[in-house]
Every structure is written in C-alpha cells, then in structure tokens.
Write a protein that holds these residues in place. Structure first.
Motif, mmCIF file in Angstrom:
data_model
loop_
_atom_site.group_PDB
_atom_site.id
_atom_site.type_symbol
_atom_site.label_atom_id
_atom_site.label_comp_id
_atom_site.label_asym_id
_atom_site.label_seq_id
_atom_site.Cartn_x
_atom_site.Cartn_y
_atom_site.Cartn_z
ATOM 1 N N THR A 279 36.262 65.814 11.322
ATOM 2 C CA THR A 279 37.218 65.672 12.417
ATOM 3 C C THR A 279 36.980 64.336 13.120
ATOM 4 O OG1 THR A 279 35.823 66.654 14.138
ATOM 5 C CG2 THR A 279 37.120 68.171 12.765
ATOM 6 N N GLU A 280 37.913 63.946 13.946
ATOM 7 C CA GLU A 280 37.776 62.682 14.663
ATOM 8 C C GLU A 280 36.604 62.707 15.637
ATOM 9 O OE1 GLU A 280 41.462 61.818 16.520
ATOM 10 O OE2 GLU A 280 42.538 61.465 14.623
ATOM 11 N N GLU A 281 36.184 63.917 16.066
ATOM 12 C CA GLU A 281 35.078 64.032 17.018
ATOM 13 C C GLU A 281 33.718 63.949 16.332
ATOM 14 O OE1 GLU A 281 37.457 66.334 16.670
ATOM 15 O OE2 GLU A 281 38.735 65.946 18.423
ATOM 16 N N GLY A 282 33.720 63.797 15.003
ATOM 17 C CA GLY A 282 32.454 63.723 14.283
ATOM 18 C C GLY A 282 31.914 65.086 13.890
ATOM 19 N N ARG A 283 32.677 66.116 14.151
ATOM 20 C CA ARG A 283 32.290 67.459 13.717
ATOM 21 C C ARG A 283 32.995 67.771 12.391
ATOM 22 N NH1 ARG A 283 33.358 70.710 19.322
ATOM 23 N NH2 ARG A 283 35.460 70.011 18.812
ATOM 24 N N TYR A 284 32.832 69.008 11.934
ATOM 25 C CA TYR A 284 33.435 69.404 10.657
ATOM 26 C C TYR A 284 34.100 70.763 10.840
ATOM 27 C CZ TYR A 284 30.643 65.672 8.568
ATOM 28 O OH TYR A 284 30.099 64.451 8.260
ATOM 29 N N LEU A 285 35.189 70.976 10.118
ATOM 30 C CA LEU A 285 35.841 72.279 10.082
ATOM 31 C C LEU A 285 35.471 72.945 8.760
ATOM 32 C CD1 LEU A 285 39.371 71.437 11.532
ATOM 33 C CD2 LEU A 285 37.404 72.459 12.704
ATOM 34 N N ILE A 286 34.854 74.103 8.857
ATOM 35 C CA ILE A 286 34.337 74.814 7.691
ATOM 36 C C ILE A 286 35.295 75.943 7.317
ATOM 37 C CG2 ILE A 286 32.334 75.972 6.696
ATOM 38 C CD1 ILE A 286 31.757 73.141 7.752
ATOM 39 N N THR A 287 35.608 76.040 6.023
ATOM 40 C CA THR A 287 36.497 77.092 5.538
ATOM 41 C C THR A 287 35.916 77.687 4.258
ATOM 42 O OG1 THR A 287 38.421 75.910 6.411
ATOM 43 C CG2 THR A 287 38.839 77.664 4.826
ATOM 44 N N GLY A 288 35.782 78.997 4.224
ATOM 45 C CA GLY A 288 35.271 79.649 3.023
ATOM 46 C C GLY A 288 34.734 81.034 3.310
ATOM 47 N N ASN A 289 34.219 81.661 2.273
ATOM 48 C CA ASN A 289 33.723 83.030 2.369
ATOM 49 C C ASN A 289 32.300 83.100 1.843
ATOM 50 O OD1 ASN A 289 36.781 83.183 0.995
ATOM 51 N ND2 ASN A 289 36.572 84.202 2.963
ATOM 52 N N LYS A 290 31.429 83.749 2.591
ATOM 53 C CA LYS A 290 30.043 83.949 2.186
ATOM 54 C C LYS A 290 29.746 85.443 2.154
ATOM 55 C CE LYS A 290 28.916 79.490 2.202
ATOM 56 N NZ LYS A 290 28.439 78.745 1.014
ATOM 57 N N ILE A 291 28.910 85.845 1.204
ATOM 58 C CA ILE A 291 28.558 87.266 1.092
ATOM 59 C C ILE A 291 27.040 87.432 1.048
ATOM 60 C CG2 ILE A 291 30.706 87.884 -0.068
ATOM 61 C CD1 ILE A 291 29.132 87.932 -2.722
ATOM 62 N N PHE A 292 26.627 88.707 1.242
ATOM 63 C CA PHE A 292 25.203 89.072 1.245
ATOM 64 C C PHE A 292 24.417 88.249 2.257
ATOM 65 C CE2 PHE A 292 26.044 89.919 -3.505
ATOM 66 C CZ PHE A 292 26.519 91.188 -3.239
ATOM 67 N N ILE A 293 24.997 88.030 3.428
ATOM 68 C CA ILE A 293 24.327 87.256 4.461
ATOM 69 C C ILE A 293 23.470 88.213 5.292
ATOM 70 C CG2 ILE A 293 24.599 85.613 6.340
ATOM 71 C CD1 ILE A 293 25.677 84.788 3.509
ATOM 72 N N SER A 294 22.164 88.147 5.087
ATOM 73 C CA SER A 294 21.240 89.036 5.795
ATOM 74 C C SER A 294 21.250 88.699 7.281
ATOM 75 C CB SER A 294 19.827 88.873 5.236
ATOM 76 O OG SER A 294 19.783 89.245 3.874
ATOM 77 N N GLY A 295 21.491 89.718 8.113
ATOM 78 C CA GLY A 295 21.548 89.512 9.552
ATOM 79 C C GLY A 295 22.749 88.687 9.987
ATOM 80 N N GLY A 296 23.804 88.688 9.170
ATOM 81 C CA GLY A 296 24.968 87.849 9.444
ATOM 82 C C GLY A 296 25.742 88.220 10.695
ATOM 83 N N ASP A 297 25.644 89.469 11.112
ATOM 84 C CA ASP A 297 26.276 89.890 12.367
ATOM 85 C C ASP A 297 25.516 91.105 12.891
ATOM 86 O OD1 ASP A 297 27.961 90.011 14.516
ATOM 87 O OD2 ASP A 297 29.811 90.048 13.351
ATOM 88 N N HIS A 298 25.388 91.150 14.214
ATOM 89 C CA HIS A 298 24.667 92.246 14.861
ATOM 90 C C HIS A 298 24.811 92.087 16.370
ATOM 91 C CE1 HIS A 298 21.544 89.252 15.748
ATOM 92 N NE2 HIS A 298 21.569 88.913 14.467
ATOM 93 N N ASN A 299 24.208 92.997 17.105
ATOM 94 C CA ASN A 299 24.300 92.961 18.569
ATOM 95 C C ASN A 299 22.927 92.771 19.212
ATOM 96 O OD1 ASN A 299 23.124 95.406 18.025
ATOM 97 N ND2 ASN A 299 24.830 96.653 18.784
ATOM 98 N N LEU A 300 22.032 92.064 18.513
ATOM 99 C CA LEU A 300 20.659 91.920 18.982
ATOM 100 C C LEU A 300 20.427 90.645 19.786
ATOM 101 C CD1 LEU A 300 18.839 92.993 15.683
ATOM 102 C CD2 LEU A 300 19.304 94.411 17.683
#
Length: 601
Positions: free
Chosen positions: A183-204
C-alpha cells in the motif's frame, strides 16, 4: 489411583548430573541463578500443574472448543490456568528479566515447564507458541515492531501464532497462494486462507498476533518469493491501544483425535479487501525468518512427545506396582494370592521399553536445549559455532525420534493397564491420542528424513555430521573408563561404523542413481541415525549413573542408577541392533515400495 505426573528425581538427574546445568551460572547471563533458583522454578511449574492443569485434564479432552459462527467457546477453567503460567514467568522463562521472563537457561526452562506440558498437553501451546513468536520478531523485526507486538505478548496481554499451512499447501510451502499487496502507507494487504493454525482464535487474550507467510505480488515463484508478515487480529494504534478489528476472520475449528486443549483453526485473511500486515525484515526472506520459529517449534514438538511418553510411563509404572493379577509360571498353588503385575516378566518388558524410549527421548531434547544455551552464552566463539552446527544438524532427529517413539511408549502404557487402558477413567489412552499428533506437527517423519539426508548431512562438507560423530567418540572414550560400560561403549563404536558405511553408500547413490530412488528410504536413514544418537544419549546417562554409583549412594539412589543402567542395557540389546537391517535396506537401495505402481494398490 494417585499417580505421579513425572519423576522429580529423574528431572534432577538430567539437570545436575547428566548435563551439569549448575555450571551455567558461571556465565554472565545466568549469574543471578543458582541450583536453588532452578529448583524453585521447577517447583513453581509443578505446583501450577497440580493446581490448575491436572484437575481439568480430562475435561479439556472431553469438552472441545466450539465455534458458533461468531466466537469461540472454550472450557472456562483454561484461562485461569494460562494466566497462572503467565504470572509465574513460566510463559517465557528464557526471556530477559525486563520482559517479565526468568532469564533461565533453555535446559532449565525445559525442565521447569515439564510438569505444565505433561499435565496440560497442548493447552500450554498458547504460551509456548507466543514465546516462539516473540523470539522470531526479536531476532528479525524492527525496534518499533518489538515495542508494539513483543512487549504486550511478553506481558501476556497478546498471544501469538504461526500461520503457514494452506488447504493446498501443507509441507509444500513453495506452493502457498496467500498474497500480499503493498500500500502507499508502506503496509501490506494480505489475502488468503490458512488452516491448522494452533491457537488461531480464542478468548484468552486481548489480541492475537499472527505471523503469516505470503507472496508479494510480482515476487519470484517458489520459496524464494515468500515473505513474512505480522498480521494482528485487532489493529493497534501508536499508543499501543487495541483498536478496530482487522480483516481477519475465523472460518471454523478442526476437532482432532487428541491435543484438544488448544484451538486448531481455519482462518481467512482479507475477506473484506485485505487484512493489514506489516513486513518482517526484507521481502522474499520469509522462509528463512520463519525457520527461526519452525526450528524452535520442532524442538518443542519433540520435547512434548518425550514428556507425554514419560507421563504415560510414570502412570503405568504406578499402576503396575499396585494392580494384582495372575500368578507367575513358577507358581503351583492356585489358591495363592495374585501377584502385582510388575512381577510378570512381560510387564517389566513393556515398562523397560517405555523407560528406554521416553527417558532416551527426553535426554536428547535436553541435550538440544543445552546446545541452544551454548549457542547463546558459551564464552568461546568456537564453542558457540560448534554448538550451532550440531544443533542445526540434530534438529530433525530431536523433532522426529521422540514423536515417533513417544507414541510407541504410550501404546505400551495402554497395554500395561490392559482393558482399563482403553477407558477414559485412566489417562493413558488420552496420552496416546495427544502424542500421535506430534509425528505430524512441524514436518512429518518423511519430511524430516529428507531434510537430514539431503540437506543436513552433506551441508558444509558434512560439518554437522562430523561434529556429531566426533562428540560420540569422545563420550565412548569416557565410557571405557567405567568397567560396567565397556560392552555398550564397544557396541556404540560398532554402530557408528554401521552409520558411516551406510552414509557413504547412500551419498554415493545420490550421485549415481535417480535421486528419487536414492532418497526413497530416507526414513530408514533417519531411524538408523536416530537410534544411534539415542544410544549415545543412553551411554551418556550410563556414564552419569556409573559416577553416581561410585559415590556409594543410599538405597533409593542406588536403585535409581541401576535402573538407568538396566534401561541402557535394554536399548542396546533390543533396539540398537535393528540398525543392521536398516543398513541393508539402505545400502541395497531396496525398491519394494518405490517400484510399486498405483494400479497395484
């Protein structure tokens, strides 16, 4: 039955007799430590395991996390258990004091967290993966990234993951499809799908920091065009405050046969146009950076496998000492009382095999941790360099041998309990299910075997291989000074010759034959090398045990040392000789499965 989690005497043996961790206190980084602080850290881990993890062990296994389409729901007792680990400093025990760590040597940190891993299984993965995430960013990120992401992770406010695997790209990372757009701000836009992500989402935690592999638009094909990005679940402003949700969404949870304490997630990045990511290091260097975390994770996997095997061994041992069943073949009186099952020779066989596998595996993992300490703090540059070469070389074996033989030990633990072993009233069937995943985590046996044979052995004029053989020969020389170790010392020397002859034949075949055929039996090479290395670990334990016996110890310690020598004897008599068969397969380039055609199955 009240069973121990682990054998404390055994842990002390590794630290203070086998690897002399106390000597590390002479190094400036660990100068504030002593044997007493080491023991205090171990006791802290044991108490947290007993208080928080052990009571919920079965509930964690039975009550898997669920996803209602909006958020993850987990067993509520997990959060206070994880919080207790964080507050104790054991979430990042090797980290600097200023980051809230204990600044422990890696080998001591491994033992200090051993009870947590043994009682909590993959539940401890929330903190251990976060720690590895931090280590990677500290090594390759900018000071700003460290301040923004590592500090709150070290504090326990944020959690961390590694996001590599995709639906069409597991071990084959060269084929990953997740993309990144500048991006113009020097960041990146990420697009895609990942699987088997250990601890990928939780409420801890307040936030989750994903380390994501992606390919920048226009980058080279294959692994040379892969970059690494920090992609948070929630964006963070310049003051460090957690803000709006990033374009990161949970697509669903995987429910596994074991290891149910940690969520396993499918995550979509960029469903609404692109999740904001921050480049780590340079573009197209992502695989090199990620290997910093992957290699750490591989040692973590091997250690987890070894500890799960030790847990099963300890439980089945306690059970065998109490359970009465049957009579010995020599008994002629049908009215005599049944004997404790440990009195049956076949039960002792299964217990001794477990001991040989589990204690051999854990000593190997701790040896790897000791090498990591030397890489970081050895006073001599040559010693640091030598330790790094050997640790890099041994990493495929440290990951694979425990994760292959650990489940074998757990299977034997089930067998010791007989019919009771298959019921969830006892945890040994859970140990087996938990441990079975470790042979897949962070690269399968086949992947690790190719890494060892095709990359690690020939690398740098066989520097790692030569280093390993040289150190084995040094310990063989030491062992010959103990009368009880003359025979195993000679056996290990003969095993090294088998290894060298096999290595020469296979490397020669890689030059002359089709490379696919030459590497087809690489798993057997890894198993052969692994058995020789674990035999080496047992010889090292034999040296320490012989020295202990020479001090004329009290009865309990004498029995402990004799038990070590008996496990060594078992491994050399029943396990090490198998390398002869594997040598024949490898040197003949046996092609039974290589030549099998798809139509024949």
């Amino acid at each position: 039955m009240a069973a121990s989690i682990l054998n404390v005497r055994d842990l002390h043996f590794y630290l203070f007799e086998l690897f002399d961790a106390q000597a590390l206190t002479a190094r400036p980084r660990y100068a504030e430590h002593s044997k007493e602080t080491y023991l205090a850290a171990i006791e802290t881990g044991r108490k947290i395991a007993q208080r928080y993890f052990l009571p919920i062990r079965q509930k964690v296994d039975v009550q898997q996390p669920t996803f209602d389409g909006k958020q993850v729901h987990m067993l509520p007792e997990i959060k206070p258990a994880i919080d207790a680990v964080i507050q104790s400093g054991l979430a990042c025990p090797e980290a600097d004091y200023e980051w809230g760590g204990m600044q422990l040597p890696a080998i001591v940190a491994s033992v200090a967290t051993s009870f947590l891993s043994a009682a909590g299984s993959t539940t401890l993965g929330y903190t251990s993966l976060t720690n590895a995430n931090c280590n990677l960013i500290e090594a390759h990120g900018t000071p700003e990234q460290i301040a923004k992401w590592v500090v709150p992770m070290r504090q326990g406010r944020f959690a961390g993951t590694m996001a590599m695997t995709e639906p069409s790209a597991g071990s084959g990372l060269a084929d990953l499809a997740t993309s990144a757009t500048r991006t113009e701000e020097g960041r990146y836009l990420i697009t895609g799908n990942k699987i088997f992500i250990s601890g990928g989402d939780h409420n801890l935690s307040e936030n989750i920091v994903h380390l994501v592999l992606a390919r920048i638009k226009g980058a080279p094909k294959g692994i040379k065009g892969v970059s690494l990005f920090i992609v948070p679940k929630y964006l963070v402003d310049e003051t460090g405050a957690v803000g709006s949700r990033n374009d990161v969404s949970l697509a669903g949870l995987f429910h596994k046969m074991g290891g149910r304490g940690q969520t396993s997630c499918a995550i979509n990045f960029g469903e609404q146009g692109g999740s904001i990511g921050y480049l780590v290091g340079e573009e197209n260097q992502g695989i090199r950076y990620m290997f910093h975390m992957m290699n750490e994770a591989r040692i973590m996997v091997g250690t987890s496998a070894a500890l799960t095997a030790l847990s099963g061994y300890q439980y089945s041992l306690d059970y065998a000492k109490e359970r009465r069943q049957g009579r010995l073949p020599s008994s002629r009186d049908p009215l005599s009382a049944p004997v404790r099952i440990i009195e049956h020779a076949d039960v002792r066989r299964m217990l001794l095999a477990q001991k040989a596998y589990a204690e051999g595996a854990y000593s190997l993992c701790l040896f790897g941790a000791q090498l990591a300490d030397d890489v970081r703090t050895a006073p001599d540059e040559a010693e640091r360099r030598s330790a790094k070469v050997l640790l890099d070389f041994l990493t495929p074996i440290i990951k694979s041998w425990p994760s292959e033989y650990g489940p074998r030990a757990n299977s034997l633990a089930i067998q010791v309990l007989g019919g009771h072993g298959y019921t969830n009233e006892h945890p040994v069937e859970m140990f087996y299910r938990d441990n079975r995943l470790n042979s897949i985590h962070e690269g399968t046996y086949g992947v690790q075997s190719l890494d060892l044979l095709a990359r690690k052995v020939p690398a740098d004029n066989m520097a790692g291989y030569t280093n390993c053989i040289s150190r084995m020969r040094d310990d063989i020389e030491t062992a010959t000074q103990h009368p009880a170790l003359q025979e195993p010392a000679a056996a290990l020397l003969a095993a090294i010759q088998v290894l060298e002859e096999t290595t020469g034949a296979v490397l020669g075949g890689m030059q002359k034959l089709h490379i696919d055929l030459a590497l087809a039996n690489s798993v057997k090479y890894l198993e052969l090398f692994g058995n020789v290395v674990v035999a080496w670990m047992w010889l090292k334990q034999g040296i320490a045990a012989s020295a202990g016996l020479a001090r004329d110890p009290h009865a309990d310690d004498r029995n402990f040392y004799l038990g070590k020598l008996q496990a060594l004897k078992y491994f050399y008599a029943y396990e090490l000789p198998e390398i002869q068969v594997w040598k024949q397969i490898l040197c003949d380039f046996e092609d039974a499965f290589y030549m099998a055609r798809e139509e024949w199955f």
